[in-house]
Write a protein that holds these residues in place. Sequence first.
Motif, short mmCIF file in Angstrom:
data_model
loop_
_atom_site.label_atom_id
_atom_site.label_comp_id
_atom_site.label_asym_id
_atom_site.label_seq_id
_atom_site.Cartn_x
_atom_site.Cartn_y
_atom_site.Cartn_z
N ALA A 129 -2.28 8.74 1.80
CA ALA A 129 -1.27 9.12 2.80
C ALA A 129 -1.71 10.38 3.55
O ALA A 129 -1.53 10.49 4.76
CB ALA A 129 0.08 9.32 2.14
N THR A 151 4.76 5.50 3.73
CA THR A 151 3.69 6.42 4.09
C THR A 151 3.04 6.06 5.43
O THR A 151 2.08 6.68 5.83
CB THR A 151 2.61 6.45 3.00
N ARG A 208 1.17 3.57 6.35
CA ARG A 208 -0.21 3.11 6.29
C ARG A 208 -0.25 1.63 6.64
O ARG A 208 0.65 0.89 6.28
CB ARG A 208 -0.78 3.30 4.89
#
Length: 85
Positions: free
Chosen positions: A63, A14, A16
């Motif tokens: 996300a 995602t 992150r």
Amino acid sequence: MTPETTPTNLETATRRPPTSNAAEVVRGIRAQLSMTQEELAHELGATVSTVSRWENGHARPSALAWKALRELLARAGGPANPEER
């Protein structure tokens, strides 16, 4: 937990930042944009308390929130990837 669902693989999938870095990244993006927590929350469609929890490390953006942060930063002329700030 299987290797495919480990937190590291989920974070990579995602895009992150690691949990320990998420608060600093959100705070840095907001500072770069010269926004208050209230202004950033409004732009992202989040609450002020949510942005505060992100910046204090009590929660982390989803996300979808990371995507919105990247898009907001790109519109403001910053890097499209928050990790590149």
